[in-house]
Write an enzyme that holds these catalytic residues in place. Structure first.
Site, short mmCIF file in Angstrom:
data_model
loop_
_atom_site.label_atom_id
_atom_site.label_comp_id
_atom_site.label_asym_id
_atom_site.label_seq_id
_atom_site.Cartn_x
_atom_site.Cartn_y
_atom_site.Cartn_z
N HIS A 58 -14.18 -3.55 8.79
CA HIS A 58 -13.57 -3.02 7.56
C HIS A 58 -13.72 -3.99 6.40
O HIS A 58 -12.95 -3.97 5.45
CB HIS A 58 -12.08 -2.71 7.77
CG HIS A 58 -11.83 -1.72 8.86
ND1 HIS A 58 -12.33 -0.46 8.85
CD2 HIS A 58 -11.14 -1.84 10.02
CE1 HIS A 58 -11.96 0.18 9.94
NE2 HIS A 58 -11.24 -0.65 10.68
N LYS A 103 0.83 -1.20 0.00
CA LYS A 103 0.00 0.00 0.00
C LYS A 103 0.87 1.26 0.00
O LYS A 103 0.51 2.27 -0.60
CB LYS A 103 -0.93 0.00 1.21
CG LYS A 103 -2.07 -1.02 1.13
CD LYS A 103 -3.03 -0.83 2.29
CE LYS A 103 -3.75 -2.09 2.70
NZ LYS A 103 -4.87 -2.47 1.85
N ARG A 132 -7.24 -7.95 -9.11
CA ARG A 132 -7.93 -9.24 -9.29
C ARG A 132 -9.41 -8.97 -9.51
O ARG A 132 -9.86 -7.83 -9.44
CB ARG A 132 -7.77 -10.07 -8.02
CG ARG A 132 -8.29 -9.30 -6.81
CD ARG A 132 -8.37 -10.16 -5.57
NE ARG A 132 -8.44 -9.36 -4.35
CZ ARG A 132 -9.53 -8.86 -3.83
NH1 ARG A 132 -10.70 -9.02 -4.42
NH2 ARG A 132 -9.48 -8.15 -2.72
N GLU A 169 -2.57 7.28 7.83
CA GLU A 169 -3.51 8.09 7.05
C GLU A 169 -4.39 8.90 7.98
O GLU A 169 -4.64 8.48 9.12
CB GLU A 169 -4.42 7.18 6.20
CG GLU A 169 -3.78 6.66 4.94
CD GLU A 169 -4.68 5.71 4.16
OE1 GLU A 169 -5.84 5.49 4.55
OE2 GLU A 169 -4.19 5.17 3.16
P1 ADP Z 1 -12.77 -7.47 -1.18
O1 ADP Z 1 -12.40 -6.04 -1.28
O2 ADP Z 1 -13.17 -8.08 -2.49
O3 ADP Z 1 -13.68 -7.81 -0.05
P2 ADP Z 1 -10.60 -8.28 0.52
O4 ADP Z 1 -9.25 -7.66 0.28
O5 ADP Z 1 -11.41 -7.86 1.69
O6 ADP Z 1 -11.42 -8.17 -0.84
O7 ADP Z 1 -10.42 -9.85 0.64
C1 ADP Z 1 -10.44 -10.64 -0.48
C2 ADP Z 1 -11.58 -11.58 -0.44
O8 ADP Z 1 -11.03 -12.87 -0.55
C3 ADP Z 1 -12.38 -11.52 0.84
O9 ADP Z 1 -13.61 -10.94 0.60
C4 ADP Z 1 -12.56 -12.95 1.25
O10 ADP Z 1 -13.92 -13.34 1.12
C5 ADP Z 1 -11.71 -13.72 0.30
N1 ADP Z 1 -10.74 -14.45 1.04
C6 ADP Z 1 -9.70 -14.00 1.76
N2 ADP Z 1 -9.05 -14.99 2.30
C7 ADP Z 1 -9.68 -16.11 1.91
C8 ADP Z 1 -9.49 -17.48 2.15
N3 ADP Z 1 -8.51 -17.92 2.91
N4 ADP Z 1 -10.35 -18.35 1.58
C9 ADP Z 1 -11.34 -17.92 0.79
N5 ADP Z 1 -11.56 -16.65 0.53
C10 ADP Z 1 -10.76 -15.77 1.09
P1 ADP Z 2 -7.95 -3.76 2.85
O1 ADP Z 2 -6.73 -4.06 2.06
O2 ADP Z 2 -8.01 -4.50 4.11
O3 ADP Z 2 -9.19 -3.84 2.01
P2 ADP Z 2 -8.27 -0.86 2.71
O4 ADP Z 2 -7.15 0.11 2.72
O5 ADP Z 2 -8.95 -1.09 1.41
O6 ADP Z 2 -7.75 -2.22 3.31
O7 ADP Z 2 -9.33 -0.39 3.79
C1 ADP Z 2 -10.43 -1.20 4.15
C2 ADP Z 2 -11.54 -0.34 4.74
O8 ADP Z 2 -11.07 0.42 5.89
C3 ADP Z 2 -12.09 0.73 3.81
O9 ADP Z 2 -13.07 0.21 2.95
C4 ADP Z 2 -12.63 1.76 4.78
O10 ADP Z 2 -13.89 1.39 5.27
C5 ADP Z 2 -11.64 1.70 5.92
N1 ADP Z 2 -10.59 2.74 5.75
C6 ADP Z 2 -9.41 2.56 5.14
N2 ADP Z 2 -8.69 3.69 5.17
C7 ADP Z 2 -9.41 4.60 5.84
C8 ADP Z 2 -9.19 5.97 6.23
N3 ADP Z 2 -8.08 6.60 5.94
N4 ADP Z 2 -10.18 6.58 6.92
C9 ADP Z 2 -11.30 5.94 7.24
N5 ADP Z 2 -11.57 4.67 6.92
C10 ADP Z 2 -10.63 3.99 6.23
MG MG Z 3 -9.60 -2.75 0.34
#
Ligand code: ADP
Ligand code: ADP
Ligand code: MG
Length: 649
Positions: free
Chosen positions: A237, A118, A294, A202
């Site tokens: 989150h 990130k 992806r 952040e």
């Molecule tokens: P998204 O933004 O699409 O929710 P995330 O970064 O939160 O993506 O996570 C990727 C997705 O992959 C998750 O929503 C979760 O359902 C899936 N995932 C993560 N780890 C696993 C795992 N070990 N087995 C199956 N699915 C997984």
């Molecule tokens: P991940 O890789 O786990 O998906 P993200 O950076 O996409 O991580 O953040 C996941 C969630 O966390 C976001 O969808 C949002 O709800 C919250 N979030 C992330 N960054 C911030 C921020 N700077 N301020 C407030 N909420 C945040």
């Molecule tokens: Mg995310």
């Protein structure tokens, strides 16, 4: 052009099933891989071939790069789709696939790598002119540097693991006093979860929305964006409800976000489908958060409003094809909404649940409705993997139409054996602010009183109806020749005969006694999965699904699973001196012993039929039958002594 003939899907669950479906429509053969725990899983059944990777944990199975590539080789697959999660954003995997001479359906390893951190991604985006959340994402990882950055941005701030994902590795810090400790614990967590403790900081944006843009790029340098999705409804989150387009986004903002997303993708020479995630604040400013390199869980809502199949596009692009549309040809139709059905307990901090789906009933689909699922009734939800079991998706001309169609889908989805968020999702969709489109990432916390199950006892009416439903849904054990009998009713509805009945139910390990009154029984009808009854002179319906051992009865949004406490087996243990009594009124179906016969503890003595169920009365200890006070066909009332025993001394 490199046509794909056979595709291996390096994933499980709903996404593996979904990819197989599209591959089949394109005439591509499919190979599933699976762990030992998934030996009976749905995705194997759908694929043409399946390879057992062995092991149970992801590390032993779905994350085994070498085993997966060997599986592709041995089955003559020429391409691999990683799905999401697992190896989908693993640059080493993409590289290994290419090195084996196979096609990786996704971006290049270098693009995955560039967006994988990130911090590094934010530096890249800064240079590409993509707006960032104010923060610090530099190399200097000293506490002093983070303190200084937090001071200049202003609290609250968010500490994030650079390698984080899946909503993990984040910590909100409210003040300078908390920073040092939070910094240490966040680093420890990140190290444990991602093997890397590089952090970034952040501004913690208050009540933002999560709005992301779907982009697609081909190998010929064409880039388009397919509008945006709002994924603000989150717990931990992590997304729970997603929709497209995002409510209240005007065409100018859509274009600005879309173009920023394309700039982000171009900065890493991105190819294939990807998602650029933004935070949108209340003033309409948007900031880059991360790029997911992806296919996203929530891609179906984009498919429904753009009439596309993103998996088909991914495959076509990987084969060397050109994007079928240019930006001007992208048109949006209506609105789509998705909910993620998780095996989890919303009332217990969303604790993931595992177990067997003893009941799993998906509704029949109407117009604009879609279900992407990875399980079927009887399947186990394994503790080894992500607890998402299905996605319910609905399209409508308007947001309201899609919301109502989705709510309808949820209301007809009946699951038991494993805790799920079905009721919780219904309450979100029915929540008035949600219905108006007032969403933000703190929505669930803001509306806790509306969304979580109030700890209130079930009303007497529920228990009356449960009793009536049990009696009406039990198969008749006496054959009725009489055409006027309620069992022979031509309507298909089974009517209650008007006689009082006592039942005892087990619900969540608590026993509830019910005396179903004659009036309720008389006014209640059951057919298939539906219970019809009268309340305040109105006819109402409830879902009531009967399996041999259980009754699943819906009340409000929740499906309750009741088992009957066998009254006789309970009563025999408390047999009185002089004999075993009938614990409830019924008829004698069978007398299994004779006077003078020696019996062992547990031997069958008499079978009583009551409440349309047979109950066995068994000897509680070894002895000799001293007297029998009943015969087959007798009607006996509660408390009547049936058999007298002489215990061995
Ligand atoms: P998204 O933004 O699409 O929710 P995330 O970064 O939160 O993506 O996570 C990727 C997705 O992959 C998750 O929503 C979760 O359902 C899936 N995932 C993560 N780890 C696993 C795992 N070990 N087995 C199956 N699915 C997984
Ligand atoms: P991940 O890789 O786990 O998906 P993200 O950076 O996409 O991580 O953040 C996941 C969630 O966390 C976001 O969808 C949002 O709800 C919250 N979030 C992330 N960054 C911030 C921020 N700077 N301020 C407030 N909420 C945040
Ligand atoms: Mg995310």
């Amino acid at each position: 052009m490199r046509p794909i003939q056979r595709l291996l899907i390096a994933n499980r669950g709903e996404i593996a099933c979904r990819i197989i479906r599209t591959a089949k429509t394109m005439g591509i053969a499919t190979v599933a891989v699976h762990s030992q725990a998934d030996a009976q899983a749905l995705h194997l059944e759908l694929a043409h071939t399946a390879v057992n990777l062995g092991g149970n944990t992801p590390e032993e199975s779905y994350l085994q790069i070498e085993k997966i590539i060997a599986a592709a080789k041995s089955t003559n697959a020429d391409a691999i789709h990683p799905g999401y999660g697992f190896l989908a954003e693993n640059a080493d995997f993409a590289r290994a696939v290419e090195a084996a001479g196979l096609i990786f359906i996704g971006p290049s390893a270098s693009a995955i790598e560039a967006m994988g951190s990130k911090s590094a991604a934010k530096s890249l985006m800064e240079r590409a002119g993509v707006p960032l959340v104010p923060g610090y994402h530099g190399q200097d990882q000293s506490l002093e540097r983070f303190q200084q950055a937090a001071e200049s941005i202003g609290y609250p701030v968010l500490l994030k693991a650079s390698a984080g994902g899946g909503g993990r590795g984040m910590q909100v810090v409210e003040s300078q006093a908390e920073l040092a400790e939070a910094f240490d614990s966040a680093k420890r967590e990140a190290k444990a979860a991602f093997g890397n403790d590089h952090m970034l900081l952040e501004k913690y944006v208050l009540q933002p929305r999560h709005v992301e843009v779907q982009i697609v790029a081909d190998t010929h340098g064409n880039y388009i964006y397919l509008a945006e999705r709002d994924c603000s409804i989150q717990r931990r989150h992590q997304k729970v409800v997603e929709e497209a387009p995002a409510p209240g986004i005007d065409p100018a903002l859509r274009q600005a976000m879309g173009e920023a997303a394309v700039r982000a993708a171009q900065a890493v020479n991105y190819v294939n489908a990807g998602t650029v995630e933004f935070l949108l604040d209340s003033s309409g400013e948007f900031y880059f958060m991360e790029m997911n390199t992806r296919l996203q869980v929530e891609h179906p809502v984009t498919e429904l409003i753009t009439n596309t199949d993103l998996v088909a596009w991914q495959i076509a692009i990987a084969q060397g094809g050109t994007l079928p549309l240019c930006q001007d040809q992208v048109t949006l139709h209506g609105h789509a909404m998705e909910v993620r059905l998780y095996a989890e307990d919303p009332d217990n901090d969303f604790l993931p649940a595992a177990g067997q789906l003893s009941l799993y009933r998906e509704p029949a689909l109407g117009p604009g409705q879609r279900i992407d699922s990875g399980v079927r009734e009887g399947d186990a939800v394994s503790p080894f993997y992500d607890p998402m079991v299905a996605k319910l998706i609905a399209w409508g001309e308007t947001r309201e139409e899609s919301r109502l169609r989705l709510l309808h889908l949820l209301k007809q989805t009946h699951i038991s054996g494993v805790k799920t968020n079905v009721a919780f999702l219904q309450r979100i969709l029915a929540q008035p602010s949600f219905a108006k489109g007032y969403v933000h990432t703190g929505f669930i916390e803001e509306h806790t009183t509306d969304l979580f199950t109030p700890n209130q006892p079930l009303p007497p009416l529920f228990w009356q109806l449960a009793g009536a439903a049990w009696i009406l849904s039990s198969p008749p054990q006496i054959s009725f020749e009489d055409p006027h009998s309620p069992w022979a009713a031509a309507s298909g509805w089974r009517n209650g005969s008007a006689r009082e009945a006592k039942l005892r139910f087990n619900l969540n390990d608590e026993v509830h006694s019910v005396t179903v009154d004659a009036a309720t029984l008389h006014n209640t009808h059951w057919r298939e999965n539906m219970l019809r009854y009268q309340e305040d002179n109105q006819q109402r319906e409830l879902c009531a699904i009967r399996t041999p051992q259980q009754l699943h009865l819906q009340w409000k949004e929740t499906l309750y699973t009741l088992t009957l406490v066998d009254p006789i087996s309970q009563a025999t243990t408390e047999h009185i001196a002089g004999g075993l009594t009938a614990p409830m009124s019924g008829s004698i179906v069978k007398v299994a012993v004779e006077v003078g016969q020696p019996v062992d503890a547990g031997d069958l003595l008499v079978i009583v039929e009551a409440m349309k169920m047979e109950h066995s009365i068994r000897a509680t200890e070894a002895g000799v039958v001293k007297a029998i006070f009943c015969a087959q066909g007798d009607m006996v009332s509660e408390g009547t002594i049936l058999v007298e025993m002489e215990p061995n001394s």
